[in-house]
Enzyme design. Sequence first.
Site, PDB file in Angstrom:
ATOM      1  N   ARG A 208       5.050 -13.285   9.428  1.00 57.18           N
ATOM      2  CA  ARG A 208       5.718 -12.029   9.116  1.00 57.18           C
ATOM      3  C   ARG A 208       7.088 -12.004   9.790  1.00 57.18           C
ATOM      4  O   ARG A 208       7.344 -12.758  10.730  1.00 57.18           O
ATOM      5  CB  ARG A 208       4.871 -10.839   9.552  1.00 57.18           C
TER       6      ARG A 208
ATOM      7  N   LYS B 246       4.486   0.520  10.424  1.00 58.24           N
ATOM      8  CA  LYS B 246       4.508   1.847   9.804  1.00 58.24           C
ATOM      9  C   LYS B 246       4.138   2.918  10.813  1.00 58.24           C
ATOM     10  O   LYS B 246       4.736   3.986  10.830  1.00 58.24           O
ATOM     11  CB  LYS B 246       3.519   1.895   8.650  1.00 58.24           C
TER      12      LYS B 246
ATOM     13  N   GLU C 131       0.872  -1.165   0.000  1.00 54.95           N
ATOM     14  CA  GLU C 131       0.000   0.000   0.000  1.00 54.95           C
ATOM     15  C   GLU C 131       0.917   1.226   0.000  1.00 54.95           C
ATOM     16  O   GLU C 131       1.793   1.333   0.865  1.00 54.95           O
ATOM     17  CB  GLU C 131      -0.878  -0.006   1.265  1.00 54.95           C
TER      18      GLU C 131
HETATM   19  P1  ATP Z   1       2.788  -2.454   8.414  1.00 47.94           P
HETATM   20  O1  ATP Z   1       2.255  -3.632   9.170  1.00 47.94           O
HETATM   21  O2  ATP Z   1       4.193  -2.110   8.717  1.00 47.94           O
HETATM   22  O3  ATP Z   1       1.900  -1.264   8.474  1.00 47.94           O
HETATM   23  P2  ATP Z   1       1.616  -3.337   5.999  1.00 47.94           P
HETATM   24  O4  ATP Z   1       1.403  -4.780   6.057  1.00 47.94           O
HETATM   25  O5  ATP Z   1       0.437  -2.492   6.270  1.00 47.94           O
HETATM   26  O6  ATP Z   1       2.848  -2.935   6.902  1.00 47.94           O
HETATM   27  P3  ATP Z   1       1.661  -3.265   3.162  1.00 47.94           P
HETATM   28  O7  ATP Z   1       2.122  -2.181   2.282  1.00 47.94           O
HETATM   29  O8  ATP Z   1       0.227  -3.577   3.209  1.00 47.94           O
HETATM   30  O9  ATP Z   1       2.208  -2.903   4.607  1.00 47.94           O
HETATM   31  O10 ATP Z   1       2.499  -4.578   2.916  1.00 47.94           O
HETATM   32  C1  ATP Z   1       2.816  -5.079   1.635  1.00 47.94           C
HETATM   33  C2  ATP Z   1       3.150  -6.527   1.754  1.00 47.94           C
HETATM   34  O11 ATP Z   1       4.241  -6.719   2.652  1.00 47.94           O
HETATM   35  C3  ATP Z   1       1.982  -7.321   2.303  1.00 47.94           C
HETATM   36  O12 ATP Z   1       1.842  -8.499   1.530  1.00 47.94           O
HETATM   37  C4  ATP Z   1       2.398  -7.625   3.711  1.00 47.94           C
HETATM   38  O13 ATP Z   1       1.840  -8.825   4.165  1.00 47.94           O
HETATM   39  C5  ATP Z   1       3.907  -7.702   3.597  1.00 47.94           C
HETATM   40  N1  ATP Z   1       4.529  -7.403   4.873  1.00 47.94           N
HETATM   41  C6  ATP Z   1       4.366  -6.303   5.640  1.00 47.94           C
HETATM   42  N2  ATP Z   1       5.049  -6.397   6.786  1.00 47.94           N
HETATM   43  C7  ATP Z   1       5.696  -7.591   6.751  1.00 47.94           C
HETATM   44  C8  ATP Z   1       6.584  -8.279   7.643  1.00 47.94           C
HETATM   45  N3  ATP Z   1       6.935  -7.757   8.815  1.00 47.94           N
HETATM   46  N4  ATP Z   1       7.043  -9.488   7.261  1.00 47.94           N
HETATM   47  C9  ATP Z   1       6.701 -10.019   6.070  1.00 47.94           C
HETATM   48  N5  ATP Z   1       5.881  -9.434   5.196  1.00 47.94           N
HETATM   49  C10 ATP Z   1       5.372  -8.234   5.522  1.00 47.94           C
HETATM   50 MG    MG Z   2      -1.212  -3.833   5.007  1.00 44.71          MG
END
Ligand code: ATP
Ligand code: MG
Length: 561
Positions: free
Chosen positions: A266, A276, A35
């Site tokens: 994760r 984030k 995102e």
């Molecule tokens: P955050 O939890 O930091 O706000 P997010 O999951 O909202 O991150 P996205 O931009 O939606 O951020 O993530 C893009 C991709 O990265 C998604 O498929 C998500 O599952 C993966 N992702 C995010 N954080 C992790 C992590 N700590 N380990 C592995 N994959 C991750």
């Molecule tokens: Mg997300």
Amino acid sequence: MADSESKVSNFIRNIIDADLAAGRFASVRTRFPPEPNGYLHFGHAKSICLNFGLAQDYGGACNLRFDDTNPEKEEQEYVDAIIDAVHWLGWAWGENQYFASDYFQKMFEFAEKLIEAGLAYVDSQSAEAMRATRGTLTEAGKNSPFRDRPPAENLDLFRRMKAGEFPDGAHVLRAKIDMGSGNINLRDPAIYRIRHAEHHNTGNTWCIYPMYAYAHPIEDALENITHSLCTLEFADQRPLYDWLLTKLAELGCVNTPLPQQTEFARLNLTYVVLSKRKLIQLVDEKHVDGWDDPRLPTLIGARRRGFTPEGFRRFAEMIGVAKSDAWIDMSVLEGCMRDHLNETAPRRIAVLDPVKLVIDNYPAGQEEECLAPNHPQKPDWGKRPIPFSRELWIEREDFVETPPKGYFRLFPGNKVRLRYGFVIECTGCDKDADGNIVAVHCNYFADSKSGTSGADSYKVKGNIHWVSARHAYTAEVRLYDRLFAVEAPGMGGRDLLDDLNPNSKIVITAQLEPALQDASAEARFQFERHGYFVADRVDSRPGAPVFNRTVTLKDSWTKEK
Ligand code: ATP
Ligand code: MG
């Protein structure tokens, strides 16, 4: 598939192997779906390497898809930064770059189809009423009084929602599934909401926006994704993912075979935060110097720090993927960087805490060259000349007046080798009025130069590095260390900010061997005895590089624990 067989197997590879063997899919297509509401962090690197790596190993493709369904938080700045970061990690996606917002029209038409089929309805309850009738983990929800609106009325309302006739929150479109389901995600989840907000890509074209849970499976299906990999918290959404795509396939909206969602754990990494929200707090409250601060676990921060793409890929390979959450110690990531830098970084000499060394029996106007290898294990990288003269910079800690037991470096009467140079014998030191040592004195042995026939007859235990004072490049060096001083920052009811490491950034003025003055931005080196350093890509100027410490030579944290 020969390539994939050489990799360590894991449960996702097993699933893919079984799918290919059963002929479910002709080839593998994955996606990385960020995102664009922030900068990518180390957790994303795991997901990127997993998705792009599987596609590469199976001869398939991986899409970069911006999941931009939320108009309020998304920005072009983040889109650009994400593209840069994924490229930097070494992945390419050719034409396969997509935006969820490009599918808004299709998503809208599919919603109309669901409405016509009696599978979605417009709910006009307030948000509180909807929450109150949702039920709990142990209690079923209650049907909305609007649940049995006839399709024609729903369709009319939904189109008027799109036309902008209603304010935010007046109605939502809900999938009509089962308010009694044990899975709360199946209790008629909202799939569209009214949001009068400008979108970074579609401007003011839309005032209704699809919810993530509705949009994501459609994005996957429209892109013919085969394996949709996501983190464990989405496991409860999988039944909804499957329900929506099954219905949309029956309605002829999407093609089969349908993508299949698989969850993995994760990345949780010690000594950092990977959320984030917390990263934004650190940046906004200026606990760090912006998103690319070398201490932050963002990929642009890591790049400035001197971490390498190869190191991240090695790390991803090493930690693998699992089905249950676990913590990975920061030393594992640092170790991957160290290993890669050890192989690739030329060696240079730097004195970080300088004190003068005067060689009293070396003629004042004289100078000569010594030869230092660029890499101890790679003779083919050659040697470089380093100037030697009467006055040198050495590390303050390499001289003591009264040596503790086992100290083999400089103290009055002791002999050491100046690395790649001569053997010297210490004669004493000068002090200022306050008793601080301002210079160390010694005499050298003219026949002891490294690489000459006389060198071997000298047996000394100490070996110290040095830089000729007259030739040195005086530079700013930032000694970065871990941002947090504890393994799990902000956990156990502590305030995140109390866990910050006060010594995570120390700026010093160092004396470097002259060749380092020509280092180009992002050039990486091992400063012998100290660690790996990189010429900062932001603050370096031609002829005036500034250096950042990437990582020390040895892990001091694990020892201290
Ligand atoms: P955050 O939890 O930091 O706000 P997010 O999951 O909202 O991150 P996205 O931009 O939606 O951020 O993530 C893009 C991709 O990265 C998604 O498929 C998500 O599952 C993966 N992702 C995010 N954080 C992790 C992590 N700590 N380990 C592995 N994959 C991750
Ligand atoms: Mg997300």
